[in-house]
Design an enzyme around this catalytic site. Structure first.
Site, mmCIF file in Angstrom:
data_model
loop_
_atom_site.group_PDB
_atom_site.id
_atom_site.type_symbol
_atom_site.label_atom_id
_atom_site.label_comp_id
_atom_site.label_asym_id
_atom_site.label_seq_id
_atom_site.Cartn_x
_atom_site.Cartn_y
_atom_site.Cartn_z
ATOM 1 N N GLY A 74 0.052 2.347 -4.636
ATOM 2 C CA GLY A 74 -0.138 3.799 -4.695
ATOM 3 C C GLY A 74 -0.815 4.231 -5.984
ATOM 4 O O GLY A 74 -1.679 5.116 -5.977
ATOM 5 N N LYS A 91 -5.348 3.423 8.085
ATOM 6 C CA LYS A 91 -5.563 4.856 8.363
ATOM 7 C C LYS A 91 -6.671 5.482 7.532
ATOM 8 O O LYS A 91 -6.744 5.284 6.330
ATOM 9 C CB LYS A 91 -4.278 5.617 8.059
ATOM 10 C CG LYS A 91 -3.143 5.244 8.964
ATOM 11 C CD LYS A 91 -2.031 6.271 8.794
ATOM 12 C CE LYS A 91 -0.688 5.597 8.778
ATOM 13 N NZ LYS A 91 0.108 5.838 7.607
ATOM 14 N N ARG A 105 5.956 -9.986 -9.668
ATOM 15 C CA ARG A 105 6.086 -8.800 -10.536
ATOM 16 C C ARG A 105 6.912 -9.122 -11.778
ATOM 17 O O ARG A 105 6.659 -8.553 -12.845
ATOM 18 C CB ARG A 105 6.722 -7.654 -9.757
ATOM 19 C CG ARG A 105 5.733 -7.049 -8.790
ATOM 20 C CD ARG A 105 6.200 -5.712 -8.302
ATOM 21 N NE ARG A 105 5.116 -5.014 -7.668
ATOM 22 C CZ ARG A 105 5.232 -4.271 -6.577
ATOM 23 N NH1 ARG A 105 6.398 -4.130 -5.997
ATOM 24 N NH2 ARG A 105 4.190 -3.664 -6.079
HETATM 25 P P1 AMP Z 1 -3.057 0.050 4.585
HETATM 26 O O1 AMP Z 1 -1.577 0.002 4.319
HETATM 27 O O2 AMP Z 1 -3.540 1.350 5.098
HETATM 28 O O3 AMP Z 1 -3.874 -0.501 3.427
HETATM 29 O O4 AMP Z 1 -3.297 -0.915 5.776
HETATM 30 C C1 AMP Z 1 -2.990 -2.265 5.747
HETATM 31 C C2 AMP Z 1 -2.777 -2.660 7.152
HETATM 32 O O5 AMP Z 1 -3.944 -2.382 7.893
HETATM 33 C C3 AMP Z 1 -2.499 -4.125 7.324
HETATM 34 O O6 AMP Z 1 -1.167 -4.275 7.728
HETATM 35 C C4 AMP Z 1 -3.468 -4.554 8.405
HETATM 36 O O7 AMP Z 1 -2.873 -5.335 9.400
HETATM 37 C C5 AMP Z 1 -3.902 -3.228 8.990
HETATM 38 N N1 AMP Z 1 -5.210 -3.326 9.659
HETATM 39 C C6 AMP Z 1 -6.371 -3.789 9.161
HETATM 40 N N2 AMP Z 1 -7.314 -3.774 10.086
HETATM 41 C C7 AMP Z 1 -6.757 -3.295 11.221
HETATM 42 C C8 AMP Z 1 -7.232 -3.052 12.532
HETATM 43 N N3 AMP Z 1 -8.478 -3.297 12.871
HETATM 44 N N4 AMP Z 1 -6.362 -2.547 13.433
HETATM 45 C C9 AMP Z 1 -5.077 -2.302 13.100
HETATM 46 N N5 AMP Z 1 -4.589 -2.506 11.882
HETATM 47 C C10 AMP Z 1 -5.402 -2.995 10.944
#
Ligand code: AMP
Length: 395
Positions: free
Chosen positions: A373, A201, A35
């Site tokens: 974000g 999520k 950054r």
């Molecule tokens: P996000 O912050 O919502 O973009 O999510 C990123 C996180 O999603 C990362 O830390 C990944 O390890 C997690 N992730 C991706 N695929 C999976 C999965 N199949 N099960 C659990 N966590 C996941």
């Protein structure tokens, strides 16, 4: 189009630049200085144009007096000085006599960095709630304001919206580049337009899906969020991530856009997340004890059919638990497939960007967005207050 730093004569002017120096620091050591490097172009430009450069940034969150010790910007000033190969004066305050005196004594080309803007949050969240008096005070320290902190542009803070509302203003090169790629992709994407979504999520991506499902030709879904969609379709997903509250949303989207939403057809599964072993299972064979942790090869093959034919691709969210090498193959493969697509390929989101960079694909896409974000909110079609406040260019 917004006014940019190029639209101003900076000679002999006190130029406040809001940068994003929110870097990871462990035991006083910066563990990733990307950054800081990304802000160099704007800072160097201001120095070359004989400005007196006053830098503002936040670092982490400040909730208690104790947080200050680990969230000081002092190590950033040292690293910035090395990268610029010139002195950077660090002032360990966000306001007061020393700040004003030092700025009063600046010569053209000097660079100073004030302490973490969020130190002001200890006193009634003044920075984060865009306290009017604080924005006015910081504005009084300069002649021109430049926002180059894309990562905080989705927030209305004293150090962006507050100052910008009081001074002639513009964006820096980093935000200009973000807008150059993200704005046309969002407003008028060359078609076919494909969105790849992953991450943990469904709830985090509902806004993006709702906004882009009308514009995109295809939405490829991987990652933890895919299993809620698969469950909505009636598959057994074992112990994979399930966002129960949003099953209904998934159902509705699948019912209305079944041709656009492309789901995994196989999955890497494990019995426990800490494991180093995964089994590739067709989606219809996921067992009750299994956890889906990555997309499988049949899914990457399927996704590639859409990737190959697309003229614009936006990707947000890793398609597997990429932090664990055995479960990072799907995410790496998507990087490779996007690299082969010579059209517009854009990555957004902190995790996706860091996965791609760590896998060695830093220069393989049209653009990697720096703001997690902020880029997500752009994909949701929202205005970013830190950018909206900047004066429109008349050119
Ligand atoms: P996000 O912050 O919502 O973009 O999510 C990123 C996180 O999603 C990362 O830390 C990944 O390890 C997690 N992730 C991706 N695929 C999976 C999965 N199949 N099960 C659990 N966590 C996941």
């Amino acid at each position: 189009m917004k006014k940019t730093i190029r639209d101003y004569d900076l000679n002999n002017k006190k130029v406040i630049i809001r940068v994003d120096f929110n870097v990871p620091i462990k035991n006083g050591q910066i563990t990733d200085d990307n950054r800081i490097k990304e802000s160099l172009e704007t800072i160097k430009y201001a120095i070359e144009k004989n400005a007196k450069v006053i830098l503002l940034s936040h670092l982490g969150r400040i909730k208690t007096e104790e947080d200050k010790a680990s969230k000081t910007l002092a190590p950033v000033a040292t690293r910035l000085s090395e990268l610029l190969e010139k002195d950077v004066l660090f002032i360990p305050y966000t306001r007061g006599e020393e700040v004003e005196k030092t700025i009063g004594n600046m010569q053209n080309g000097d660079v100073i960095l004030l302490e973490n803007t969020r130190f002001e949050d200890l006193d009634g969240k003044k920075e984060s709630s865009n306290d009017e008096a604080l924005g006015k005070y910081w504005a009084s320290l300069g002649d021109i304001y430049i926002n180059d902190a894309f990562g905080t542009s989705h927030r209305s803070h004293a150090s962006n919206v507050g100052i910008a509302s009081k001074l002639p203003n513009g964006i820096g090169f980093l935000i200009e580049k973000e807008l150059k790629y993200l704005t046309p992709a969002m407003e008028d994407p060359e078609k076919p337009f494909t969105v790849i979504l992953g991450g943990s999520k469904v709830s985090d991506k509902i806004g993006v899906i709702k906004h882009l499902v009308h514009k995109a030709d295809f939405i490829l879904i991987g990652g933890g969020m895919a299993y809620t969609f698969l469950k909505a379709k009636g598959y057994e997903i074992g112990s994979s991530l399930l966002d129960e509250e949003n099953l209904q949303f998934c159902n509705e989207i699948l019912a209305s856009y079944c041709d656009k939403i492309i789901l995994p057809v196989d999955s890497v599964c494990t019995l426990y997340l800490e494991s180093n072993e995964g089994l590739i299972e067709p989606i219809e064979h996921i067992g009750p004890d299994q956890i889906g942790v990555d997309i499988g090869p049949a899914t990457t093959h399927l996704f590639n059919k859409y990737i190959e034919l697309s003229k614009t691709i936006i990707w947000n969210g890793p398609v597997g638990v990429f932090e664990q090498p055995p479960f990072g193959k799907g995410t790496k493969k998507i990087c490779e497939l996007l690299k082969n697509n010579k059209n517009t390929t854009i990555l957004g989101g902190g995790d996706t960007a860091s996965a791609a960079i760590n896998f060695g694909f830093k220069d393989s896409f049209s653009h990697i967005s720096t703001g997690g974000g902020a880029s997500l909110e752009m994909l949701e079609g929202k205005e970013l207050p830190g950018i909206s406040i900047i004066t429109d260019s008349t050119n």
